[in-house]
Write an enzyme that holds these catalytic residues in place. Structure first.
Site, short mmCIF file in Angstrom:
data_model
loop_
_atom_site.label_atom_id
_atom_site.label_comp_id
_atom_site.label_asym_id
_atom_site.label_seq_id
_atom_site.Cartn_x
_atom_site.Cartn_y
_atom_site.Cartn_z
CB CYS A 15 -0.94 0.00 1.18
SG CYS A 15 -1.55 -1.64 1.59
CG HIS A 59 -2.81 4.42 5.26
ND1 HIS A 59 -2.56 4.19 3.93
CD2 HIS A 59 -2.97 3.19 5.82
CE1 HIS A 59 -2.57 2.88 3.71
NE2 HIS A 59 -2.83 2.25 4.83
CD GLU A 113 -3.50 8.02 9.01
OE1 GLU A 113 -4.33 7.15 8.72
OE2 GLU A 113 -2.97 8.77 8.16
CE LYS A 119 -5.85 3.90 1.50
NZ LYS A 119 -4.93 4.95 1.98
CG HIS A 132 -6.38 0.52 0.64
ND1 HIS A 132 -5.36 1.02 -0.12
CD2 HIS A 132 -5.80 0.04 1.78
CE1 HIS A 132 -4.21 0.85 0.52
NE2 HIS A 132 -4.46 0.26 1.68
CG PHE A 144 0.00 -6.14 3.92
CD1 PHE A 144 -1.06 -5.77 4.68
CD2 PHE A 144 -0.02 -7.38 3.28
CE1 PHE A 144 -2.15 -6.63 4.81
CE2 PHE A 144 -1.09 -8.23 3.39
CZ PHE A 144 -2.15 -7.85 4.17
#
Lengths: 412, 410
Positions: A166, A299, A310, A332, A337, A396
Site C-alpha cells: 500500500c 492513510h 494514525e 479512500k 483502497h 502491509f
C-alpha cells in the site's frame, strides 16, 4: 544535509483514473463533491465473499482510451497506468522531442500488477475445459508498467519499480524527488497502478478487514476497508526548469520519509511509533515545522486499528492543540483502497487540493468516534487556505511513507 | 571517489549456504545448477535450475520465528543474520532508526501466490486461507528482516525483474549519501517455485534440458533461461562510520548507473545501447585508468544467463567497451553457475567483494563463449593476476532495464 538545496521539485503533470473520475477534471469534481465510487464489482464473481463491493473503474471500454495496437498483451493494471500516463504527459505540456530522454527516469510503484491476467490463466487451467492463452502470463511482474511507459515514450533514464503493497507508489514519488533534488535527473515520471484482482479481494476478505458495505474512515461504526483500483501518474520536474518553460505547477514536493514498524506483517503497531516517526522525519527533511502544516491526506483505511493508530500518531507529532487545527481527510472513503496505486492517487489528490485550495472530504463519516477526535472534514469539502500538506501511506509489513507537499511558489 | 564501503555479507545460494562454502565453490566454479527435486517437473520441457540445497532455517532462527515465513523470507532473514554477524555491528549499540533495509526481488513469494489462489479455487470465497495471504506481497522478506532485528529505519523493496537487487544497491547509496542512514542492509532474494517455473516454461523461455538422476547437467548456451533462487545481504555504510567502529572492509562501491533500454515486454534490449551507456558512465564515474586496453578493469562480472538475446547483446556491448581487448577478454558469468533470479545481483556482488578482499580472482570464461559456444567448450579458468583493484558488474533484464556497478578494493 549533503544535497544541493537549490534543486526544488515541481509537479507539472498529473493523470488520474479512478472509480470517481477517469481524468483529472472528473476526478477533481468527484473528489470535491464527495462522490462515492464504491459499488458492485463486475470484473469477477464476488458472490460468497463476506464483503462484495469495491471501487471499480466504471469504463467498460478502457482499450479505446489509448492506442491499444501499440501495447501488446497489456494487463488491466498496465492499461489503467498507460491511460493515466497519457493524460499526465498531455497536461504537463512537455515536448519530449526537445528533452534529453536519457535524463528522464521512470519510477513506478506496483501492487498486484498483472495478477488478474494470471488469475484468468490459472482458473482456465483449473477448470480444464479450454487451454488458456500463455500470453496472459507475460504481464505478471509488477514492473511491466514502468517498462511500457518508458518504452512507449522512449525514456531511457532510471527504471525502477517499488513494491511495498500500500505504500509502493508514494515511495516512487519520494525516490523521484530524490533523483531530481540530487541532480541525477531533470524529470521523473512517478506513480503507480492497481487493478482489482481475486487474489487481493479474497485476501483482504480472508483477513476479515473488509467492510461489507462501504468503508467509513474515522467513523465510530467503521468496519474495515473497501478495495479500489485505478492509477495516478505524477510527473516531477526540476522547479526552475518548469518555471522557465512556463509550465503549470500543481504543487511542490518538499520531502518524504520511509521507515518500518518492525512490528507485524499485517497489523500496524498500535503504539504508532512507526507512523509518528515517518511523519516527523518527512517534515524534517522538508524543513518544515509542525505549525506550518494545514492538511493531512490520511492513510485512513477505516480499519479499527489503523484509524486509531494514525490519529494517535498525528496527536503525538503535532501536539494535541495543533492536531485539532489540522484538516485531515481520507479520500479512500470515495476511491477505496487502491493498494499499489493508493499513494500516487492520494498524492495527486493532495496536489489538486493545494492547487485548488479546497480540502477533499472524508465521506460516510456520520457518527464521530470519541477515539478519533480530530477534524476529518466530514462529508463536505471545504475551501480553505492550504500552504503545506502531508500524504500518508502505511503498508502491509509495516512499510510507512509520508510525503510533504507545498503550494506552488510559496516561499519557505 | 565514493566513500561507501561494504563491511559484511550473508549468502544463501545454489553454490552454497553461508559465505565460506559459497566462496569455496566460487573459486572452483562449482555449478549449483541441478535437477529439480522440490516440485514435480514432468509436465515441463525442462527440469533444471539453480537450487539452494542444505538450507536449514533452524540453524539461523527458532522455529516459532520461521514457521509462518515463506521460503524466500527464510532465506532473506538467514542471509541478514550472517551479514550482520560478519560485519561485527552490534545493533543494540546503534540507533536502529538510522539503519535501512532495502531489498530487490523479482517476484517475492510466488509459491504463496499460487497456494493462496489454489485455496480459493478449491475451497471457495470463505475457504481461502488467511495465513497464506500476507506472504504474497514482495515486501514480505524485507519486512521480516526488519522485524527480526527490530530495525525501524528506511525500508523498501524493488521489483524490476533481473536488476531488482542492483537498483536496491543504488537506492541504498542514495540513502547513505543523503545522510538519512548510517548503515544499510541491502539484499536480494528470490525463491524457485513451481508456479514461476510453470509460467516461464509455458512462455517457452526456459533452457529446454531434461536430465535424469545423476546425469551431468549441461544447459544449452543460448538455449534459454536457467532459473535460480537464493538470498544475499550486503552491509553498506560510509567509510568514516566503518573505520570509526573498526570494521573490516571488503571493498568500496565506487560508482553505479541505472539506465532503461527500449524493448517489448518479455524481451531484452535488442542492441544494448542503454547497457553500453550504463557501463561507459559507470567506468567514467569510477575514474579508473581508462586509457589502458582493459580500461583499468580487472574483473568483469556479466549477467549472461544462457538466453540468446541477453548473452549475445552483452558480448556485442563488451566489444564496444573494450574494442582493443575483446579477443583476450575474459568474463565471469556467475549465473551460468547459479541460475537467473531477481535477487542474484547481491550474490554476484558478494563474489566480487570476496575476490577483492582475498585478492583471489574469480573463475572466468572467454567472452566469446557468450556468443553461444557449446557447453562442453566452456573451460572455466582462474586467471593469474598480480593485483585485483577494480571490478565491473553489468546487468540487463528483460523489459529493458540495465545497471552497471563498479567495486574497487579498499
Amino acid at each position: 544535509m549533503s544535497i544541493n538545496p537549490s534543486r526544488r521539485v515541481a509537479i507539472t503533470g498529473i493523470g488520474v483514473i479512478t472509480a470517481i473520475g477517469e481524468s483529472v477534471p472528473e476526478f477533481r469534481q468527484g473528489l470535491f463533491n464527495g462522490k462515492c465510487g464504491i459499488g458492485p464489482v463486475s470484473l469477477f464473481d464476488t458472490s460468497g465473499f463476506p464483503s462484495q463491493l469495491a471501487a471499480q473503474v466504471k469504463n467498460k471500454n478502457l482499450e479505446a482510451c489509448i492506442d491499444i495496437q501499440k501495447f501488446n498483451r497489456v494487463s488491466r493494471c498496465d492499461l489503467l497506468g498507460l491511460i493515466a500516463a497519457k493524460e499526465a504527459f498531455i497536461n504537463s505540456g512537455l515536448n519530449l522531442d526537445r528533452c534529453n530522454r536519457d535524463n528522464i527516469g521512470v519510477i513506478m510503484g506496483g501492487g498486484a500488477g498483472g495478477m488478474r491476467s494470471w488469475e484468468k490463466y490459472r482458473r482456465t487451467l483449473w477448470l480444464g475445459k479450454t487451454r488458456p492463452r500463455p500470453s496472459l502470463l507475460l504481464p505478471f511482474a509488477s514492473c511491466t508498467l514502468a517498462d511500457f511507459i518508458a518504452s512507449h515514450y522512449r525514456l531511457t533514464g532510471f527504471r525502477n519499480t517499488i513494491s511495498t503493497a500500500c505504500s509502493s507508489s508514494s515511495t516512487s514519488i519520494g525516490y523521484g524527488f530524490d533523483l531530481i533534488q540530487t541532480g541525477v535527473h531533470d524529470i521523473v515520471v512517478t506513480g503507480g497502478s492497481e487493478a482489482l484482482s481475486e487474489l487481493t479481494f479474497a485476501g483482504f476478505n480472508a483477513l476479515r478487514v473488509m467492510d461489507p458495505l462501504y468503508c467509513r474512515p474515522f467513523d465510530k461504526n467503521r468496519n474495515g476497508l473497501s478495495l479500489g483500483e485505478g492509477s495516478a501518474i505524477v510527473i516531477l520536474e526540476d522547479y526552475e526548469r518548469a518555471q522557465d518553460r512556463g509550465a503549470t505547477i500543481y504543487a511542490e514536493v518538499l520531502g518524504y520519509a520511509i521507515n518500518a514498524d518492525a512490528f507485524h506483517m499485517t497489523t500496524p503497531d498500535p503504539d504508532a511509533m512507526g507512523m509518528s516517526t515517518v511523519m516527523a522525519k518527512a517534515l524534517k527533511r522538508a524543513g518544515l515545522s509542525t505549525k506550518q502544516v494545514d492538511y493531512i491526506n490520511a492513510h485512513g483505511t477505516a480499519t479499527k486499528i489503523n484509524d486509531d493508530a494514525e490519529t494517535r500518531a498525528i496527536n503525538r507529532v503535532f501536539g494535541r492543540k495543533k492536531a485539532r487545527e489540522l484538516a485531515i481527510s481520507s479520500t479512500k472513503s470515495m476511491i477505496g483502497h487502491c493498494l499499489g496505486s493508493a499513494g500516487a492517487i492520494e498524492a495527486a489528490a493532495t496536489a489538486l487540493a493545494l492547487y485548488s485550495q479546497i480540502i477533499p472530504p472524508t465521506i460516510h463519516l456520520d457518527e464521530p468516534d470519541p477515539d478519533c477526535n480530530l477534524d476529518y472534514v466530514p462529508n463536505h469539502s471545504r475551501a480553505q487556505e492550504i500552504h503545506f500538506a502531508l500524504s500518508n501511506s502505511f503498508a502491509f509489513g509495516g512499510n510507512n511513507t509520508s510525503l510533504v507537499f507545498g503550494r506552488a511558489s510559496v516561499d519557505i | 571517489m565514493s566513500n561507501i564501503v561494504i563491511t559484511g555479507m550473508g549468502v544463501i545460494s545454489p553454490m552454497g549456504v553461508g559465505c565460506d562454502t559459497f566462496w569455496k565453490n566460487c573459486r572452483k566454479a562449482e555449478s549449483g545448477i541441478r535437477k529439480i527435486t522440490s516440485f514435480d517437473t514432468r509436465a515441463f520441457r525442462s527440469n533444471i535450475a539453480g537450487l539452494v540445497e542444505g538450507f536449514n532455517p533452524g540453524q539461523f532462527m527458532p522455529s516459532r520465528i520461521y514457521r509462518r515465513m515463506s521460503r524466500i523470507s527464510r532465506m532473506a532473514v538467514a542471509a541478514s543474520i550472517e551479514a550482520l554477524e560478519d560485519s561485527g555491528i552490534g545493533l543494540d549499540t546503534i540507533d536502529k532508526g538510522r539503519v535501512g533495509v532495502i531489498f530487490g526481488t523479482a517476484y517475492g513469494s510466488s509459491s504463496h501466490v499460487e497456494d493462496f489462489y489454489q485455496s480459493l479455487l478449491n475451497d471457495g470465497p470463505r475457504g481461502a486461507q488467511p495465513f497464506l495471504f500476507p506472504e504474497t506481497v514482495p515486501n514480505a522478506p524485507t519486512s521480516h528482516v526488519a522485524m527480526f532485528h527490530g530495525i525501524t529505519g528506511p525500508n523498501t523493496t524493488f521489483c524490476q525483474n533481473d536488476i531488482s537487487a542492483e537498483i536496491a544497491i543504488l537506492y541504498a547509496r542514495n540513502l547513505l549519501l543523503q545522510n538519512i542512514v548510517d548503515i544499510v542492509l541491502v539484499g536480494g532474494a528470490d525463491e524457485l517455485s513451481a508456479m514461476q517455473y510453470a509460467c516461464f516454461d509455458t512462455l517457452g523461455a526456459l533452457n529446454k534440458v531434461k536430465v535424469k538422476e545423476d546425469e551431468p547437467v549441461k544447459p544449452l548456451p543460448g538455449g534459454g533461461l536457467v532459473l535460480g533462487e537464493g538470498a544475499g545481504v550486503l552491509i553498506m555504510e560510509k567509510r568514516e562510520f566503518a573505520l570509526e567502529r573498526g570494521a573490516e572492509i571488503y571493498g568500496t562501491f565506487t560508482s553505479g548507473v541505472n539506465t532503461g533500454g527500449i524493448t517489448s515486454i518479455g524481451h531484452y534490449e535488442i542492441n544494448g545501447e542503454q547497457t553500453f551507456r550504463a557501463m561507459s558512465q559507470a567506468i567514467e564515474q569510477a575514474d579508473v585508468d581508462s586509457d589502458k586496453v582493459d580500461r583499468g578493469i580487472d574483473l568483469i562480472d556479466v549477467s549472461a544467463n544462457f538466453s540468446a538475446e541477453l548473452d549475445r547483446m552483452e558480448y556485442i556491448q563488451l566489444k564496444n567497451i573494450f574494442p582493443r581487448h575483446i579477443k583476450e577478454l575474459k568474463v565471469t558469468p556467475l549465473k551460468y553457475l547459479m541460475g537467473n533470479f531477481g535477487g542474484a545481483g547481491i550474490i554476484r556482488a558478494a563474489s566480487i567483494l570476496l575476490a577483492l578482499r582475498h585478492q583471489h580472482p574469480l573463475p572466468v570464461l572467454k567472452a566469446e563463449i557468450l556468443k553461444g559456444e557449446p557447453y562442453d567448450e566452456m573451460e572455466w579458468e582462474i586467471p593469474s593476476m598480480d593485483k585485483i583493484e577494480t571490478a565491473l558488474m553489468t546487468t540487463s533484464t528483460f523489459g529493458g532495464g540495465s545497471s552497471s556497478l563498479i567495486f574497487t578494493s579498499n
